[in-house]
Design a protein around this motif. Sequence first.
Motif, PDB file in Angstrom:
ATOM      1  N   LEU A 101       0.761  -1.010   0.147  1.00 16.45           N
ATOM      2  CA  LEU A 101      -0.004  -0.013  -0.045  1.00 16.45           C
ATOM      3  C   LEU A 101       0.908   1.091  -0.074  1.00 16.45           C
ATOM      4  O   LEU A 101       1.476   1.555   1.028  1.00 16.45           O
ATOM      5  CB  LEU A 101      -1.001   0.110   1.359  1.00 16.45           C
ATOM      6  N   ARG A 102       0.860   2.048  -1.210  1.00 19.82           N
ATOM      7  CA  ARG A 102       1.719   3.172  -1.263  1.00 19.82           C
ATOM      8  C   ARG A 102       1.366   4.295  -0.689  1.00 19.82           C
ATOM      9  O   ARG A 102       1.852   5.175  -0.112  1.00 19.82           O
ATOM     10  CB  ARG A 102       1.712   3.284  -2.774  1.00 19.82           C
ATOM     11  N   ASP A 103      -0.017   4.567  -0.605  1.00 15.23           N
ATOM     12  CA  ASP A 103      -0.629   5.835  -0.063  1.00 15.23           C
ATOM     13  C   ASP A 103      -1.848   5.564   0.604  1.00 15.23           C
ATOM     14  O   ASP A 103      -2.760   4.964  -0.107  1.00 15.23           O
ATOM     15  CB  ASP A 103      -0.918   6.760  -1.167  1.00 15.23           C
ATOM     16  N   LEU A 104      -1.992   6.206   1.790  1.00 15.29           N
ATOM     17  CA  LEU A 104      -3.070   6.042   2.759  1.00 15.29           C
ATOM     18  C   LEU A 104      -3.595   7.435   3.044  1.00 15.29           C
ATOM     19  O   LEU A 104      -2.821   8.150   3.812  1.00 15.29           O
ATOM     20  CB  LEU A 104      -2.839   5.129   4.137  1.00 15.29           C
ATOM     21  N   SER A 105      -4.736   7.790   2.666  1.00 15.13           N
ATOM     22  CA  SER A 105      -5.211   9.203   2.856  1.00 15.13           C
ATOM     23  C   SER A 105      -6.699   9.232   3.376  1.00 15.13           C
ATOM     24  O   SER A 105      -7.292   8.043   3.558  1.00 15.13           O
ATOM     25  CB  SER A 105      -5.241   9.973   1.587  1.00 15.13           C
ATOM     26  N   LEU A 106      -7.126  10.282   3.666  1.00 16.80           N
ATOM     27  CA  LEU A 106      -8.316  10.628   4.212  1.00 16.80           C
ATOM     28  C   LEU A 106      -9.069  11.796   3.852  1.00 16.80           C
ATOM     29  O   LEU A 106      -8.434  12.732   3.518  1.00 16.80           O
ATOM     30  CB  LEU A 106      -8.145  10.692   5.965  1.00 16.80           C
TER      31      LEU A 106
END
Length: 339
Positions: A101-106
């Motif tokens: 998982l390269r990018d975890l955003s909100l």
Amino acid sequence: MHVSERTTFTAVALEDAHGRLLSDLRVSVTDRCNFRCRYCMPAEGMPWIDRAEILSFEEIERLVRLFVALGVEDVRLTGGEPLVRREFPALVARLARINGLRDLSLTTNGYLLARDAEALVAAGIQRVNVSIDSLARGRFFEVTRRDALAQTLEGLEAIAAFPQVRPVKVNAVPMPGFGAEEVSRFCELARSRRFQVRFIEFMPLDGDRSWRPEVVLSGAEVRALVEAEHPLRELPREPHSTARVFAFADGGGEIGFVNPVTEPFCADCNRIRLTADGKLRTCLFSQHETDLRGPLRAGASDAELEQVVRDAVWRKELKHRINEPGFRPPARTMSAIGG
């Protein structure tokens, strides 16, 4: 968690029938929200999904692991309002540990962000979008039906205090009555604080079902209001980006325009969505969705779930058809789909 089943994955990326590779997953963790934004739900709220039907953290983690194994690299957590989900930072921590998982955003309305910012950063959140539809208290109340601008701005500042969370973006949906004064306030925010402010066209996903093409304030109209005060310079579009991004000509920050109604970006769309109750949606405006919660709770293996996902993704819509005769908005509103 059926770990052994993962060895059966074909390692072929998710691809639809139009040749698009799907690498961006939006995960709604709840349909509940503490705001009642006019472009999202009615003033009296919506019938909430029964809690027993909402995916557990364990179920969300298993499905996200599956999607990452199939080539998804970016996951954005949404709602409703995700921060009203109890122990939400614990879910972030679970997902942040997933290899690949390269990018975890909100995406959040920011109301509870001051409370949770530190915990979210510690858990591994990397980027945050805060929805702020007006920087004037009265107008903010008119759009959100909540007198909460001060708390939202406090949340924005709280997350911006962590330099490892970048970029911090501010999302605004220009509703009827949005004018030059409002645009000027957002420009000042972008220029003085280096937030990327993004104006998002009003879409036919509101709970009141009051959307009509003629009430949409187009991105081009908002851009004209910006350029009347500040000349802009367009930046290269990133692959699959929903926004056309501009820098102020004097170098003082960035402004983005997300124009799904007047300038659809379906051609290279790489997004799929998982609703809070475990339905896979291949377009924000899908008329159909695929149940993943049922097979998951019935004991399906990862290989079996993979086949369900691949079959659904292959049928991903070519475009949303908002501007075509006979368009019908989906039965779910924005709050029940996830942004």
